[in-house]
Design an enzyme around this catalytic site. Structure first.
Site, PDB file in Angstrom:
ATOM      1  N   LYS A  58     102.561  32.514  65.979  1.00  0.00           N
ATOM      2  CA  LYS A  58     101.327  31.963  65.416  1.00  0.00           C
ATOM      3  C   LYS A  58     100.071  32.305  66.223  1.00  0.00           C
ATOM      4  O   LYS A  58      98.988  32.420  65.659  1.00  0.00           O
ATOM      5  CB  LYS A  58     101.436  30.434  65.299  1.00  0.00           C
ATOM      6  CG  LYS A  58     102.370  29.981  64.192  1.00  0.00           C
ATOM      7  CD  LYS A  58     102.337  28.464  64.074  1.00  0.00           C
ATOM      8  CE  LYS A  58     103.115  28.008  62.857  1.00  0.00           C
ATOM      9  NZ  LYS A  58     102.913  26.561  62.590  1.00  0.00           N
ATOM     10  N   ASP A  97      98.331  24.501  58.286  1.00  0.00           N
ATOM     11  CA  ASP A  97      99.130  23.368  58.766  1.00  0.00           C
ATOM     12  C   ASP A  97      98.358  22.054  58.700  1.00  0.00           C
ATOM     13  O   ASP A  97      98.836  21.070  58.153  1.00  0.00           O
ATOM     14  CB  ASP A  97      99.572  23.613  60.217  1.00  0.00           C
ATOM     15  CG  ASP A  97     100.753  24.566  60.314  1.00  0.00           C
ATOM     16  OD1 ASP A  97     101.539  24.655  59.359  1.00  0.00           O
ATOM     17  OD2 ASP A  97     100.879  25.224  61.370  1.00  0.00           O
TER      18      ASP A  97
END
Lengths: 268, 268
Positions: free
Chosen positions: B76, B113
């Site tokens: 990420k 997210d």
């Protein structure tokens, strides 16, 4: 694809490399078969331009959940020098249509077209052992079919091609690889042959001339196609009308499923 | 995946890059949603080692039927310098979890997210505007949640972390980005808060201590989790027993589907 197929981190990932890509449906066929057998595998087409093929192949080596990939137009020949090994039949044909990715990233290329075609014939009740075969066309698909026909035990293979020199060259290569098969170039007259195979593209488009004179077809001669769309080409329609047993081009695709599993080491 | 999903050359191809990969199920969730809506998209996980990330990203640029890809542990952060642009929220969070591949291969990274978490709260009937929030944990997931909570209009965000300096640094970054939200580090005492959010991994494994003293939870306090397995963590079980409204970690994933479509430019 059946309701049972689910793509997760445990799924064996496969691709089909093509350019253009929109017409590709082999992924759906394979997925349907995998799902029907409860095998955790999933196939997606990838649109890869020729200039990008080497980079894509290099990356496919790295992807550890990738089990292999199909290769179609225009990559079947260009992919060969990018692999670590190719099978003898792929070497003979001069083209690869499926690649196994081994653990660690080593890539092994095979050509399942010819064997798939022969297996498709068998599934249609058409054998080749000891039989005399007339093949129309000596292009890329024709090469794959010719070697497989000889390997399957045909006693004679006559190849007709618009450019006769190409038929001649293919016949010589087939005869050298399979001395038990009398291979030669020749006219497109089906009389005296047990099996006629069309590997040209004639019949794919409306208005195409027939690839040979169907008036000379005996009812005892089996007729097979490699064209998949339309499934029933004018040649097959005419052959059926004369009482010939026929085999559709799609039989080849259906038969390739078992060969893909075999190449990937998936138990049947 | 429903019977309707079929992967062909017309299908928009998506990936999820992960290492390890075996636990990945987000692909199946997304596929089920795409199939349910009749959208011709298919997601496959790709097992990518950190050393190979740059090469894989370079190749994903080339694949013209690829619409984008999810990025998960451990990629990420590492993926960010490999992209052409990242959204302001991804820049703030310091991590990307989904990338859009634009025609021509340009890659735009976003982080869904935090927004997914906030949307998941809303789907569970838990709003944030004008509310006082206690967040437990200031790790990677915590960063994403904190900025999104502030963006959603929380009046105060207190962050508790085992390493207090980390909570302090995150609170300062959130306060700088969203001055309307009073952000600070603090103890794990839930009294006086409207919402408590667990972003630590405590509750994922059997025998984990509770991430805070649930005896101090008022029934009027909403309690949310980011842990997805188990869906009902000991914290949520205890909160429910005390009459609190709860939100499961899986709500975040469900909500991310809409955000993925939005990022990819697929009409809702």
């Amino acid at each position: 694809m059946s309701a049972e197929q689910r793509i997760t981190g445990r799924t064996g990932i496969l691709f089909i490399l093509a350019d253009p890509v929109a017409h590709v449906v082999g992924s759906d066929r394979l997925n349907a078969r995998f799902a029907a057998e409860g095998l955790d595998m999933a196939v997606s087409p990838l649109h890869v331009q020729p200039k990008d093929l080497a980079a894509v192949i290099g990356t496919l080596r790295l992807l550890q959940n990738v089990r292999g990939f199909g290769v179609t137009i225009p990559h079947k020949i260009a992919v060969m020098p990018l692999l670590d090994a190719v099978t003898p039949r792929a070497r003979l044909i001069g083209a690869v249509n499926f690649v196994r990715r081994n653990p660690g990233g080593r890539l092994t290329g095979d050509n399942l077209d010819g064997q798939g075609f022969v297996d498709g014939l068998a599934a249609s009740g058409i054998g080749l052992a000891g039989r005399r075969v007339l093949q129309l066309g000596a292009g890329g698909a024709g090469r794959a079919v010719a070697f497989a026909v000889a390997e399957a035990g045909a006693s004679a293979l006559f190849i007709h091609n618009r450019t006769a020199a190409r038929a001649q060259a293919l016949a010589e290569a087939v005869g050298a690889a399979w001395p038990g098969c009398a291979a030669a170039s020749g006219p497109d007259d089906p009389r005296g042959f047990d099996v006629v195979i069309n590997t040209t593209s004639m019949g794919m488009h409306e208005g195409d001339p027939l690839p040979m004179d169907v008036g000379r077809l005996a009812a005892s001669t089996d007729v097979a196609e490699i064209i998949m769309t339309p499934a029933l080409t004018p040649l097959l329609v005419a052959a059926q009308a004369r009482g010939c047993r026929i085999s559709l081009g799609t039989s080849m695709l259906d038969a390739q499923y078992g060969l893909v599993k075999q190449l990937l080491g998936i138990p049947s």
